[in-house]
Enzyme design. Structure first.
Site, PDB file in Angstrom:
ATOM      1  CE  LYS A  79     -41.678 101.759 -28.147  1.00 25.84           C
ATOM      2  NZ  LYS A  79     -41.943 101.203 -29.487  1.00 25.84           N
ATOM      3  CB  SER A 159     -43.238 104.112 -31.833  1.00 29.79           C
ATOM      4  OG  SER A 159     -43.096 102.725 -31.567  1.00 29.79           O
ATOM      5  CB  SER A 183     -42.020 100.898 -34.149  1.00 32.24           C
ATOM      6  OG  SER A 183     -43.056 101.689 -34.671  1.00 32.24           O
TER       7      SER A 183
END
Length: 492
Positions: A79, A159, A183
């Site tokens: 990420k 997210s 998230s």
């Protein structure tokens, strides 16, 4: 050998150790799949092909001599919230576009220590603020799943949408993610993958771009529960560079997964039956209860009375911390600097207006407001008191139950653009997940069924602090009972 991309992380690690295939072979297979699928899915914002092949070659050399770490040669996605030395880390924002860290986050350093291979950086909501991956400065991520009833492009959640989409579409064996209010777990539920947020402090936050420091926690998104246990073990460690890092040993959770759940007491909180909950979500939750009963668990109805205050509490505490953390990005010390400005104040204002997207600006404004003179006690201090009550609610039930079972999300994945008009509607996606962050507890989402449109739905297990072992046990029991084997039909 494109079938290599279909392997689970555990299968790949075993195959690499057995020399059934090489790290270079499986890495090359993933890079080929990324090249074919990423233009449509937009899961990766950077593909580090040369670095990946160099890391794979080094892993093969270790494996050839019978050496190597727990993840030796396994290709992963990272990420874009985790700083990676020599590779841009932008956190989905124009504010950090072009930032190339001279250091490595502790989480990724742990993965490289254990032999993992980096395929690239994964897209995300800007500064991890969002539930649909539509706030990214690099464009929205697409869910590899589509509904049987519509051809609309769907959100993978946020997210960590890039991480979830990449794992679901077999663009990596597994991926790092982060969870501030859900998230990891919400994107996992939307994409038919497994996502776990460990106890706050288990994984170091050093080198993670901060959103809300008392809530942020790293964790993995994987194809199954066993993979999550394997990867989380590598990600977690004590870190003297993080003042909130817990100085405790990281267990081998891979041993916990297969221990069974007979005799465990599972709490079902009555407050999680929310107004307007779709019948499909309730039905899935009921099936989860029956599955655990059949596996030998005792089901206990519990009360978590302050749950109804969790969302408003979160959306005071998180923006307040964000407004403090992101104050450093002013165009002078850190972040994007506007090219034209008439004064110092204008430089600050223009740089932040150009660097931050609308959702980040909205949350920073909320945060500044609740921390301002005259409102600090009325909003922020009161929210902290309610947060303590939410944590106490969980403390009060742990003598009755070993874990808590809830839905992961209030719906399946929705179409991109559906909820952008009303931010509050978007915030409601976190209704089942924020309590674990506010209380610092571990939580996992496991795919457990599909809705009427054939889209994945997840069940969530919340455990006691530092008791990820039980969370994994219950998650595995749900995984076995559900028998979820769904894969997105390639449209990309």
């Amino acid at each position: 050998m494109s079938d290599l991309t279909q392997l689970t992380l555990t299968e790949a690690v075993d195959g690499l150790k057995a020399k059934t295939f090489s790290s270079e072979e499986i890495t090359r297979a993933f890079l080929g799949r990324i090249e074919a699928a990423n233009p449509a899915l937009n899961a990766y914002v950077a593909v580090t092909a040369d670095k990946a092949m160099a890391m794979a070659k080094a892993s093969d050399a270790k494996l050839a001599t019978g050496q190597g770490g727990a993840l030796e040669g396994a290709p992963l996605g990272i990420k874009d919230l985790f700083c990676t030395e020599g590779v841009q880390t932008a956190a989905g924002s124009n504010m950090l576009r072009g930032f190339v860290p001279p250091y490595e986050s502790t989480v990724t350093a742990n993965l490289w220590r254990d032999g993992a291979v980096m395929l690239g950086k994964l897209n995300m909501d800007e500064f991890a603020m969002g539930s649909s991956n539509e706030t990214s400065a690099f464009g929205p991520v697409k869910n590899p799943w589509k509904s049987n009833a519509s051809n609309a492009e769907l959100t993978p959640g946020g997210s960590s949408g890039g991480s979830a989409s990449a794992v679901a579409a077999d663009l990596c064996l597994a991926a790092t993610a982060s969870d501030t209010g859900g998230s990891i777990r919400q994107p996992a539920a939307f994409t038919g993958t497994v996502g776990i947020k460990p106890t706050y402090g288990r994984a170091s936050r050093f080198g993670m771009v901060a959103f809300a420091s008392s809530l942020d926690q790293a964790g993995p998104i994987t194809k199954n529960v066993a993979d999550a246990a394997l990867m989380l073990r590598s990600m977690c460690s004590y870190d003297a560079k993080d003042a909130t890092s817990l100085d405790i040993e990281t267990p081998d959770w891979t041993q916990s997964v297969s221990q069974g759940v007979k005799g465990l007491r599972i709490g079902v909180p009555r407050e999680y039956v929310v107004d307007g909950m779709p019948a499909e979500i309730q039905a899935l939750w009921d099936r989860g209860v029956e599955w655990l009963k059949a596996a030998g668990c005792e089901i206990v109805e519990i009360s978590l009375p302050h749950t109804k205050y969790a969302l408003p509490t979160y959306y005071i505490v998180a923006p307040a911390e964000a407004s403090s953390n992101l104050a450093r990005y002013d165009g002078m010390r850190f972040g994007h600097r506007a090219e034209k400005a008439s004064s110092l104040n204008d430089l600050y204002e223009t740089s932040r207006a150009e660097g931050f997207g609308k959702e980040v600006q909205r949350r920073l404004t909320i945060g500044a407001y609740v921390l301002s003179a005259g409102f600090y006690d009325a909003f922020y201090v009161k929210a902290l008191k309610v947060r303590r009550r939410i944590a106490q609610d969980f403390d009060n039930v742990w003598d009755q139950v070993d874990a808590v079972l809830t839905p992961s999300t209030p719906s399946a994945a929705f179409a991109l653009g559906d909820k952008q008009i009303d931010p509050v509607t978007m915030y409601l996606n976190d209704v089942f997940t924020v309590t674990a962050n506010l209380a610092g507890l571990p939580g996992i989402s496991v795919p457990a069924g599909v809705d009427s449109g054939g889209l994945p739905l997840g069940l969530q297990v919340i455990g006691k602090a530092l008791d990820e072992a039980t969370v994994f046990r219950v998650g595995k029991a749900l995984e076995d009972a559900a028998g979820f084997t769904g894969k997105a039909e390639p449209w990309w």
